[in-house]
Design a protein around this motif. Structure first.
Motif: not given
Length: 641
Positions: A80-90, A158-163, A198-204
Motif C-alpha cells: 500500500v502506498t501513500f504519496n507525499l503531495d500533489e499540486y493543487y489544482p491539477i 522543504h520535505i513533501g511540500f512543507n515549506e 498551492k499543493a496538498i502535502t503530508m505534514g512534517i
C-alpha cells in the motif's frame, strides 16, 4: 578507534548520513532496502506500507524496483502506498501531475493493486480539502502507519511540500508554495506563471510517524541545503532540520551533494588531514578569507586558532606556506590565455608553443560564450590565434513567442515593400498566431516555429561573435539533435551528437578547447553538452595524434564561479575589455531585459557576468594580489589515461 575517528569526523552532522559515489549506486541500495521490507512483510502475510516521493531524486529507485519486479519476481500485491503531495489544482492526467508521474515511473510497470495507491487529489473543491486531508491521515493510521517513508528535499529545505514556516507537528493539509519552489518547477510547467500556487502535502508530523525515513539528495545543486539540513540549527525556516529530532532517519546522498559538509569542505576542522598541495591551497585561501587578511599576513597563531595547527607543524614555518600558496595563485594570472610566445612558460597556465593556437569555444546556448568568457574570447582573437566558436544547440526554447511573431512581421513587411509574394509568410503568421493563442503550458512549438526562434538566436550569436573578432567561417552552428529530440522523446540517444562533435573537432584539430563547466544540474543542457564533448574527445584520443597536444579548459556560467582555490587560469580584463564584452552580450537582444529562463537571479545576464568577474577580481585582491577590473576564471580538465 575507527569508530571514534568517524564520530569525530562527523561531529558537525546531526543526522546519520550515508554517502555513495553516484546516484545510481545509491538508488540501487535504497531499492534493495524497499524490496527487503516488502519481502519480509510478505513472509509474514503482512502489508508493506510505503510513503513515496516524486521529483528527480527517487526516479532511479523506482527504475530499480521495476527491474526487480520484471527480472527477479518482486511482487507488489501486498504493498500500500501513500504519496507525499500533489499540486493543487491539477488534473491527474496533466503532464506535471504526480499521479501521472507515479504511474509512468512505477505503478504502470508492477503488479500493485491500484486501489492500494493513495495520492492527494488535486481536483477537489477547496471547501472539501480539509475533510479529505483528515481522511488521508486516518487511512494511514488505519494501516498502522507508514513502514518506510522516502523523501526528497527542495532547495528551500522543504520535505513533501512543507515549506519554510511549517510546524513540526503539522498534518496533511493545503499549503502555499514558496516562490523558489515554483521557480524550480517552472521548466516543467513552461514558466513560473503556470506553476500552481498551492499543493496538498503530508505534514512534517505525518512524516515523523513513519517507522523508517530515508531522505535522498543528488548532485551539487542540493549541496547547500544538505549542509543546512544536516549541520544547521533546527528551524522552521529549513523544515528538513526537524528530521534531526528523529531516531529513525537516514540521509542517503551522493558525493556531489555532500561537498559542503564540513568533513569534506573544511576537513581540517574535524580530523587530521593528508595535506596535498591542493588541500593546502584550499585551507590557506579559506583562512585568509575567514580572517579577512591577505595571505602574506597570516600568522602561526592564525593557523593554530583555526584548526590548522597540524599544517603549521608539518609544513611550517607558516610564512613559507603563505609564500608558496601566494605564488601558486600569482601564477594562475595571465593576460595571454593562448600562451605567451618567446616567454618562459614553466610558471604560466598555458603553453608558449605553438605561437598561434587553434582554439575552439563550445557554447551550449548561443550566448554562453560571450556571457561566460567573452573577455577571454576577445583576447584570444586580438592576440592572433585561430579562434572558432561552436554553438551546440539552437537555443530556440528561450525565445518569446512575441519575438517570433515580430520577426515574421518584419519579413512580411519587407517582402511587401519589395513587391514580392508574401502569401506563404501571411499564412505562416496566421498559423503561428492561432497556435500561440491555444498553446498549453510547456507545449513544444512545431518545427517551423522552432526554426524561426533558432534563426533569431543564430543571428544574435553571429553578431556577438563578429564583435568579438571572429571570421564568419570560424562560426559553427551545430544544432545538436538531442536538444529538440528531448522535447518529444523520454529516452534520448546522444550517438549522433557525439559523432557530429567528433567531425568538428577533426576539422579544427584544436590546441585548446573551452567548454562550459556548470555541472550542478545533472539534467541541464550545459552538463549534457559537456558530456558529449568529453565522449567525443575520449574516442578521438584513442586514434588521433593531435589530441595529445589538446588541452580542455572549463569555464562557468553567469550564475556562479569556480572557487578561488580551484582556479588554474585567471584572465584579467581591462575596463575597455569589460565594456566590449558587454556590447557582445547586448547583441543577444532576445535574452535582454527579461529572458524566458532567468533562473534564480533577477539580474540581466550582462549584469550577472560583470558582477561575477568583478567579484573574482576582488577576491584575488583581498588575498593580497594585484587589483584588476575583472577576472574570468578557468579550470583545466584532467583526462583519465
Amino acid at each position: 578507534m575507527l569508530k571514534l575517528n568517524l564520530l569525530e569526523e562527523t561531529r558537525y552532522e546531526k543526522v546519520p548520513v550515508k554517502i555513495y559515489s553516484d546516484d545510481t549506486s545509491a538508488s540501487i541500495e535504497v531499492a534493495r532496502r524497499v524490496a527487503g521490507l516488502i519481502k519480509s512483510k510478505q513472509a509474514n502475510n503482512e502489508t508493506a506500507v510505503l510513503g513515496l516521493a516524486t521529483g528527480a531524486s527517487p526516479v532511479k529507485v523506482y527504475k530499480e524496483l521495476v527491474r526487480l519486479h520484471k527480472e527477479e519476481g518482486l511482487s507488489f500485491k501486498n504493498v500500500v502506498t501513500f504519496n507525499l503531495d500533489e499540486y493543487y489544482p491539477i488534473q491527474p492526467d496533466a503532464e506535471q501531475s504526480y499521479v501521472r508521474f507515479m504511474k509512468e515511473q512505477l505503478f504502470d510497470h508492477v503488479d500493485i493493486d491500484i486501489s492500494n495507491v493513495n495520492i492527494p487529489d488535486g481536483t477537489l473543491k477547496q471547501e472539501d480539502i480539509a475533510a479529505y486531508c483528515l481522511a488521508y491521515e486516518q487511512k494511514i493510521n488505519n494501516y498502522g502507519g507508514i513502514d518506510l517513508q522516502v523523501l526528497g528535499i527542495g532547495r528551500t529545505g522543504h520535505i513533501g511540500f512543507n515549506e519554510p514556516g511549517s510546524a513540526p507537528n503539522s498534518g496533511t493539509r493545503l499549503v502555499t508554495l514558496n516562490d523558489l519552489t515554483r521557480r524550480d518547477a517552472s521548466k516543467d510547467f513552461g514558466g513560473k506563471e503556470n506553476v500552481p500556487k498551492k499543493a496538498i502535502t503530508m505534514g512534517i508530523g505525518t512524516i515523523f510517524k513513519a517507522k523508517e525515513i530515508i531522505l535522498l539528495a543528488w548532485n551539487g545543486k542540493k549541496a547547500p541545503i544538505i549542509k543546512k539540513a544536516v549541520e544547521g540549527p533546527i528551524s522552521n525556516e529549513v523544515p528538513a532540520t526537524f528530521l534531526q529530532m528523529s531516531n529513525n532517519v537516514e540521509f542517503i546522498i551522493d558525493e556531489d551533494a555532500a561537498v559542503e559538509l564540513t568533513r569534506f569542505d573544511i576537513p581540517w576542522l574535524v580530523k587530521d588531514c593528508k595535506w596535498t598541495d591542493s588541500l593546502i591551497k584550499k585551507a590557506v585561501v579559506w583562512l585568509s578569507k575567514t580572517l579577512d587578511k591577505p595571505i602574506l599576513k597570516l600568522t602561526e597563531a592564525d593557523y593554530n586558532n583555526n584548526g590548522m595547527a597540524q599544517l603549521a607543524t608539518d609544513f611550517g614555518p607558516v610564512y613559507n606556506i603563505n609564500i608558496n600558496v601566494f605564488n601558486k595563485l600569482q601564477h594562475t594570472i595571465t593576460g595571454w590565455p593562448g600562451g605567451k610566445f618567446n616567454a618562459d612558460d614553466s610558471q604560466r597556465p598555458e603553453r608558449a608553443l605553438p605561437q598561434v593556437k587553434r582554439s575552439i569555444v563550445f557554447s551550449p546556448h548561443p550566448d554562453d560564450d560571450v556571457i561566460s568568457m567573452g573577455g577571454t574570447f576577445i583576447r584570444l582573437a586580438d592576440q592572433g590565434h585561430e579562434v572558432h566558436v561552436a554553438y551546440q544547440t539552437s537555443g530556440n526554447t528561450a525565445v518569446w513567442d512575441e519575438d517570433a511573431l515580430r520577426y515574421v512581421e518584419f519579413a512580411m513587411d519587407f517582402g511587401q515593400a519589395q513587391r514580392q509574394d508574401t502569401a506563404y509568410l501571411t499564412n505562416l503568421y496566421a498559423t503561428m498566431n492561432e497556435f500561440f493563442r491555444n498553446k498549453k503550458p510547456n507545449q513544444s512549438d512545431p518545427k517551423e516555429i522552432r526554426t524561426i526562434k533558432g534563426l533569431i538566436r543564430k543571428g544574435e550569436a553571429i553578431a556577438g561573435a563578429r564583435l568579438s573578432g571572429l571570421r564568419d567561417e570560424n562560426i559553427h552552428f551545430m544544432d545538436l539533435p538531442f536538444y529538440d529530440r528531448g522535447k518529444f522523446e523520454k529516452v534520448v540517444s546522444y550517438e549522433d551528437d557525439v559523432t557530429q562533435t567528433m567531425d568538428l573537432l577533426q576539422q579544427v584539430k584544436p590546441h585548446q578547447i573551452f567548454a562550459a563547466g556548470d555541472f550542478a544540474d545533472p539534467h541541464g543542457t550545459h552538463k549534457v553538452c559537456f558530456e558529449i564533448i568529453l565522449e567525443a574527445l575520449t574516442r578521438l584520443r584513442k586514434t588521433e595524434q593531435w589530441t595529445a597536444d589538446c588541452w580542455l579548459w572549463l569555464y562557468r556560467g553567469a550564475w556562479h564561479e569556480f572557487e578561488i582555490h580551484e582556479i588554474e587560469m585567471a584572465v584579467p580584463l581591462s575596463p575597455q575589455e569589460v565594456e566590449r564584452k558587454r556590447l557582445a552580450i547586448f547583441k543577444h537582444q532576445s535574452q535582454k531585459d527579461l529572458p524566458v529562463f532567468p533562473g534564480d537571479d533577477a539580474r540581466e545576464f550582462w549584469v550577472r557576468a560583470e558582477d561575477r568577474t568583478r567579484e573574482t577580481a576582488r577576491l584575488y585582491n583581498a588575498l593580497g594580489l594585484a587589483e584588476y577590473e575583472a577576472i574570468e576564471a578557468f579550470v583545466k580538465w584532467k583526462f583519465e589515461d
